[in-house]
Write a protein that holds these residues in place. Structure first.
Motif, PDB file in Angstrom:
ATOM      1  N   PHE A  49       0.197  41.566 -58.196  1.00 57.87           N
ATOM      2  CA  PHE A  49      -0.941  41.114 -59.000  1.00 57.87           C
ATOM      3  C   PHE A  49      -0.496  40.251 -60.180  1.00 57.87           C
ATOM      4  CE2 PHE A  49      -4.047  41.844 -62.455  1.00 57.87           C
ATOM      5  CZ  PHE A  49      -5.178  41.322 -61.839  1.00 57.87           C
ATOM      6  N   VAL A  50       0.707  40.496 -60.692  1.00 59.13           N
ATOM      7  CA  VAL A  50       1.217  39.709 -61.822  1.00 59.13           C
ATOM      8  C   VAL A  50       2.031  38.521 -61.329  1.00 59.13           C
ATOM      9  CG1 VAL A  50       2.710  39.775 -63.848  1.00 59.13           C
ATOM     10  CG2 VAL A  50       1.201  41.705 -63.357  1.00 59.13           C
ATOM     11  N   LEU A  51       2.862  38.719 -60.314  1.00 61.12           N
ATOM     12  CA  LEU A  51       3.805  37.690 -59.899  1.00 61.12           C
ATOM     13  C   LEU A  51       3.135  36.549 -59.134  1.00 61.12           C
ATOM     14  CD1 LEU A  51       6.797  37.005 -59.979  1.00 61.12           C
ATOM     15  CD2 LEU A  51       7.080  38.213 -57.809  1.00 61.12           C
TER      16      LEU A  51
ATOM     17  N   PRO B 147      -0.045  35.220 -59.340  1.00 60.12           N
ATOM     18  CA  PRO B 147      -0.669  34.213 -60.219  1.00 60.12           C
ATOM     19  C   PRO B 147       0.342  33.419 -61.046  1.00 60.12           C
ATOM     20  CG  PRO B 147      -1.856  36.287 -60.343  1.00 60.12           C
ATOM     21  CD  PRO B 147      -0.598  36.557 -59.590  1.00 60.12           C
ATOM     22  N   TYR B 148       1.439  34.076 -61.452  1.00 61.58           N
ATOM     23  CA  TYR B 148       2.438  33.355 -62.246  1.00 61.58           C
ATOM     24  C   TYR B 148       3.091  32.251 -61.412  1.00 61.58           C
ATOM     25  CZ  TYR B 148       6.819  32.497 -64.716  1.00 61.58           C
ATOM     26  OH  TYR B 148       7.875  31.899 -65.345  1.00 61.58           O
ATOM     27  N   ARG B 149       3.413  32.549 -60.152  1.00 60.01           N
ATOM     28  CA  ARG B 149       3.982  31.518 -59.291  1.00 60.01           C
ATOM     29  C   ARG B 149       2.977  30.403 -59.037  1.00 60.01           C
ATOM     30  NH1 ARG B 149       6.918  35.317 -54.673  1.00 60.01           N
ATOM     31  NH2 ARG B 149       8.672  36.018 -55.998  1.00 60.01           N
ATOM     32  N   GLY B 150       1.689  30.763 -58.901  1.00 64.72           N
ATOM     33  CA  GLY B 150       0.675  29.727 -58.699  1.00 64.72           C
ATOM     34  C   GLY B 150       0.477  28.870 -59.922  1.00 64.72           C
ATOM     35  N   LEU B 151       0.606  29.460 -61.116  1.00 57.32           N
ATOM     36  CA  LEU B 151       0.443  28.691 -62.351  1.00 57.32           C
ATOM     37  C   LEU B 151       1.502  27.619 -62.475  1.00 57.32           C
ATOM     38  CD1 LEU B 151      -1.118  28.408 -65.018  1.00 57.32           C
ATOM     39  CD2 LEU B 151       0.465  30.066 -66.020  1.00 57.32           C
ATOM     40  N   LEU B 152       2.680  27.879 -61.945  1.00 58.35           N
ATOM     41  CA  LEU B 152       3.742  26.883 -62.014  1.00 58.35           C
ATOM     42  C   LEU B 152       3.481  25.697 -61.088  1.00 58.35           C
ATOM     43  CD1 LEU B 152       6.885  29.232 -62.071  1.00 58.35           C
ATOM     44  CD2 LEU B 152       5.750  28.122 -64.011  1.00 58.35           C
ATOM     45  N   ARG B 153       2.616  25.874 -60.090  1.00 57.06           N
ATOM     46  CA  ARG B 153       2.337  24.798 -59.142  1.00 57.06           C
ATOM     47  C   ARG B 153       1.024  24.075 -59.392  1.00 57.06           C
ATOM     48  NH1 ARG B 153       3.098  27.567 -53.405  1.00 57.06           N
ATOM     49  NH2 ARG B 153       1.935  29.215 -54.516  1.00 57.06           N
ATOM     50  N   GLY B 154       0.118  24.666 -60.194  1.00 62.04           N
ATOM     51  CA  GLY B 154      -1.120  23.950 -60.475  1.00 62.04           C
ATOM     52  C   GLY B 154      -2.304  24.894 -60.626  1.00 62.04           C
TER      53      GLY B 154
ATOM     54  N   TRP C 133      -5.268  25.083 -58.947  1.00 63.81           N
ATOM     55  CA  TRP C 133      -5.818  25.651 -57.708  1.00 63.81           C
ATOM     56  C   TRP C 133      -4.886  26.724 -57.137  1.00 63.81           C
ATOM     57  CZ3 TRP C 133     -10.168  26.316 -55.506  1.00 63.81           C
ATOM     58  CH2 TRP C 133     -10.239  26.681 -54.149  1.00 63.81           C
ATOM     59  N   ALA C 134      -3.577  26.496 -57.245  1.00 62.92           N
ATOM     60  CA  ALA C 134      -2.622  27.503 -56.788  1.00 62.92           C
ATOM     61  C   ALA C 134      -2.704  28.766 -57.657  1.00 62.92           C
ATOM     62  CB  ALA C 134      -1.200  26.940 -56.821  1.00 62.92           C
ATOM     63  N   PHE C 135      -3.051  28.592 -58.947  1.00 64.39           N
ATOM     64  CA  PHE C 135      -3.210  29.759 -59.812  1.00 64.39           C
ATOM     65  C   PHE C 135      -4.405  30.610 -59.374  1.00 64.39           C
ATOM     66  CE2 PHE C 135      -5.342  31.600 -63.559  1.00 64.39           C
ATOM     67  CZ  PHE C 135      -4.360  32.506 -63.952  1.00 64.39           C
ATOM     68  N   VAL C 136      -5.508  29.938 -59.046  1.00 66.43           N
ATOM     69  CA  VAL C 136      -6.689  30.681 -58.585  1.00 66.43           C
ATOM     70  C   VAL C 136      -6.385  31.406 -57.272  1.00 66.43           C
ATOM     71  CG1 VAL C 136      -9.086  30.454 -57.821  1.00 66.43           C
ATOM     72  CG2 VAL C 136      -8.257  29.108 -59.773  1.00 66.43           C
ATOM     73  N   THR C 137      -5.703  30.707 -56.375  1.00 66.14           N
ATOM     74  CA  THR C 137      -5.323  31.343 -55.105  1.00 66.14           C
ATOM     75  C   THR C 137      -4.377  32.511 -55.341  1.00 66.14           C
ATOM     76  OG1 THR C 137      -5.536  29.186 -54.020  1.00 66.14           O
ATOM     77  CG2 THR C 137      -4.340  30.907 -52.839  1.00 66.14           C
ATOM     78  N   GLY C 138      -3.458  32.363 -56.300  1.00 59.52           N
ATOM     79  CA  GLY C 138      -2.531  33.450 -56.613  1.00 59.52           C
ATOM     80  C   GLY C 138      -3.239  34.661 -57.178  1.00 59.52           C
ATOM     81  N   VAL C 139      -4.253  34.433 -58.020  1.00 61.33           N
ATOM     82  CA  VAL C 139      -5.024  35.566 -58.554  1.00 61.33           C
ATOM     83  C   VAL C 139      -5.734  36.304 -57.423  1.00 61.33           C
ATOM     84  CG1 VAL C 139      -6.970  36.206 -60.018  1.00 61.33           C
ATOM     85  CG2 VAL C 139      -5.284  34.558 -60.841  1.00 61.33           C
ATOM     86  N   SER C 140      -6.333  35.538 -56.516  1.00 60.70           N
ATOM     87  CA  SER C 140      -7.029  36.154 -55.386  1.00 60.70           C
ATOM     88  C   SER C 140      -6.075  36.930 -54.481  1.00 60.70           C
ATOM     89  CB  SER C 140      -7.742  35.073 -54.578  1.00 60.70           C
ATOM     90  OG  SER C 140      -8.353  35.624 -53.425  1.00 60.70           O
ATOM     91  N   ASP C 141      -4.947  36.286 -54.142  1.00 61.34           N
ATOM     92  CA  ASP C 141      -3.975  36.969 -53.284  1.00 61.34           C
ATOM     93  C   ASP C 141      -3.363  38.180 -53.977  1.00 61.34           C
ATOM     94  OD1 ASP C 141      -4.487  35.052 -51.389  1.00 61.34           O
ATOM     95  OD2 ASP C 141      -2.695  33.846 -51.850  1.00 61.34           O
ATOM     96  N   GLY C 142      -3.103  38.081 -55.269  1.00 59.44           N
ATOM     97  CA  GLY C 142      -2.528  39.208 -55.990  1.00 59.44           C
ATOM     98  C   GLY C 142      -3.475  40.388 -56.057  1.00 59.44           C
ATOM     99  N   ALA C 143      -4.757  40.103 -56.319  1.00 59.66           N
ATOM    100  CA  ALA C 143      -5.733  41.200 -56.355  1.00 59.66           C
ATOM    101  C   ALA C 143      -5.889  41.849 -54.986  1.00 59.66           C
ATOM    102  CB  ALA C 143      -7.074  40.665 -56.863  1.00 59.66           C
ATOM    103  N   THR C 144      -5.903  41.006 -53.956  1.00 61.42           N
ATOM    104  CA  THR C 144      -6.013  41.550 -52.598  1.00 61.42           C
ATOM    105  C   THR C 144      -4.810  42.418 -52.250  1.00 61.42           C
ATOM    106  OG1 THR C 144      -7.267  39.588 -51.921  1.00 61.42           O
ATOM    107  CG2 THR C 144      -6.293  40.947 -50.177  1.00 61.42           C
ATOM    108  N   SER C 145      -3.613  41.942 -52.612  1.00 63.52           N
ATOM    109  CA  SER C 145      -2.401  42.710 -52.326  1.00 63.52           C
ATOM    110  C   SER C 145      -2.382  44.020 -53.105  1.00 63.52           C
ATOM    111  CB  SER C 145      -1.172  41.865 -52.670  1.00 63.52           C
ATOM    112  OG  SER C 145       0.011  42.602 -52.474  1.00 63.52           O
ATOM    113  N   MET C 146      -2.839  43.988 -54.342  1.00 68.51           N
ATOM    114  CA  MET C 146      -2.848  45.213 -55.144  1.00 68.51           C
ATOM    115  C   MET C 146      -3.802  46.244 -54.544  1.00 68.51           C
ATOM    116  SD  MET C 146      -3.726  45.758 -59.181  1.00 68.51           S
ATOM    117  CE  MET C 146      -5.445  45.298 -58.929  1.00 68.51           C
TER     118      MET C 146
END
Length: 483
Positions: A149-151, A153-160, A162-175
């Motif tokens: 859930f933390v990692l 979104p952080y990786r997505g923030l480094l790429r842009g 839209w990747a940050f939003v996708t990272g938040v969604s994937d992190g919440a789903t994984s959690m």
């Protein structure tokens, strides 16, 4: 020395059956013997092992084992059913330089190193027991979920963005998935452990065997899990009611009833009543726990969260007749009556019987006799004393050998003299060739054809067999060097 992370699955039933099978591969009696002052003595196994270890020390310049990571899954049926599911164990590196000691000392150091590391992890191992609902496993699942859930979104923030939003969604789903699957897996394994322990506490062997048979059918989804769980629960209820009557009746209809005294019969009936009353409590509880366990397994499999084991290597199947007889098998199982004879060589051969069929044999050459073993039946067909037979190879057929009973003649004494004095020169070699030809001719033209035995070996093996036979024969006759 290094190892990749290893997953280890241990089950006590497998080891119990393996330990029962292993003694069948050992000879009936093994003693280590030494000769001191011309007297034969038997040493205890411990003394012999210690003497061997001290007499052969080892010297290692650099010995290094890198850290080892294990994922341990354990199933053990002691007084209670205990199980571990994917418990992580980490062992630190082991390193020694300029090591000079015995192999026993090295093994002791390795054992103490890894045993102490396992004891330090005893708390995590105890917390990973399914009977305690595996709190350590659930904590690891929550930790993995929060990390994702933390990692992510952080990786997505480094790429842009839209990747940050996708990272938040994937992190919440994984959690959510990690926490849900961890909680469901803990409850499922806990219910399975409770069910198995209740079946053992019921003291009904038939009920326990029946439940174990049902557990071997793993559900493929929630519907099949509920179906199997309800079936097991219904059987447990029926067993609880019927056990009150069935257990005392088993004591009354026991085959030893006629030989038992009335006091023992009454004691058996009282014991049966007690078992039935215990089963009234334990069997329904075990059935309800099994219902929860089967439903949980079905839900995990249906959601794709189950840990289904996949066979990595397919078993290699082969016909038994295509396998070779083992040297130890012949020495321990077939040739037990030979006493202290040393098995020198075992080769496969064939011979032609009276009906014109080829029979597969094994020629076992020992220090005193030559045994012919039927390969298919593992039975001893014939035994020839080394000092009473002569073995020669055919010149025309490179796979044939002839066995015939020895007849004393001047030819043998001359042959022995040539072997001692010719020193393998050309004259001796030519004479030995003529000797083989004459011996083969004498075999072929013998009056008693029943005293000649012909066997067929592989051409590459025939020469070795003939050489070994002659060496063993010369040793038995007191000629030449000892083998």
């Amino acid at each position: 020395m290094s190892l990749t992370p290893v997953s280890v699955y241990l089950e006590d039933t497998f080891f119990y059956k393996l330990f029962k099978l292993l003694p069948t591969f050992k000879p009936s009696l093994i003693h280590r013997k030494i000769v001191l002052q011309s007297r034969e003595q038997l040493l205890p196994a411990e003394v012999s092992m210690a003497a061997t270890s001290l007499s052969k020390p080892i010297h290692i310049h650099q010995f290094h084992i890198h850290p080892v990571s294990l994922m341990l899954s354990l199933r053990a049926s002691l007084k209670l059913y205990l199980s571990l599911d994917h418990t992580p164990l980490h062992f630190h590196s082991f390193q020694r330089s300029n090591f000079f000691s015995s192999s026993y000392r090295l093994g002791h150091m390795l054992t103490m190193h890894y045993l102490s590391a396992a004891l330090l992890r005893a708390g995590w191992v105890l917390g990973s027991m399914d009977l305690l609902a595996n709190p350590a496993g659930f904590a690891r699942a929550v930790s993995r979920g929060l990390t994702d859930f933390v990692l992510m979104p952080y990786r997505g923030l480094l790429r842009g963005p839209w990747a940050f939003v996708t990272g938040v969604s994937d992190g919440a789903t994984s959690m959510i998935r990690q926490i849900t699957s961890g909680a469901l897996l803990s409850v499922t394994n806990w219910a399975g452990s409770v069910s198995r322990n209740m079946d053992r506490l019921s003291m009904d062997t038939d009920h326990w065997t029946r439940q174990e048979t049902l557990r071997r059918h793993h559900p493929s989804g929630l519907v099949s899990g509920l179906s199997q769980g309800l079936s097991g629960f219904g059987i447990s209820l029926l067993g609880a009611v019927a056990g009150v009557i069935d257990q005392p009746l088993q004591a009354l209809v026991s085959p030893d009833l006629e030989t038992n005294s009335p006091v023992r019969v009454a004691s058996g009936v009282v014991t049966g009543v007690g078992k039935g009353l215990v089963g009234v409590v334990t069997k329904p509880i075990g059935g309800a726990a099994e219902l929860v366990s089967q439903a949980g397994q079905g839900l995990l499999e249906g959601a794709g969260w189950g840990r289904k084991l996949v066979r990595k290597y397919s078993p290699v199947t082969a016909l038994c007749r295509d396998r070779h007889n083992s040297h130890l098998k012949l020495a321990w199982k077939v040739l037990q009556g030979l006493g202290r004879d040393k098995v020198v060589l075992c080769v496969e051969a064939t011979h032609l019987n009276h009906s014109g069929s080829y029979i597969s044999d094994v020629l076992v050459l020992t220090s005193e006799v030559l045994c012919v073993i039927n390969k298919e039946e593992d039975t001893q067909q014939q035994t020839f004393a080394i000092t009473e037979v002569e073995c020669r190879g055919s010149v025309g057929d490179l796979s044939a050998i002839y066995l015939a009973f020895t007849q004393e003649s001047n030819l043998e004494r001359v042959a022995d003299y040539i072997h001692k004095t010719a020193q393998f020169n050309s004259i001796g070699a030519q004479w030995l060739t003529r000797e083989d030809d004459q011996s083969e001719a004498s075999f072929q033209t013998a009056d008693d054809s029943n005293s000649i035995y012909q066997y067929y070996l592989h051409p590459k093996v025939r020469g070795l067999f003939l050489i070994q036979f002659h060496l063993v024969q010369r040793e038995a006759l007191g000629r030449g060097f000892r083998l």
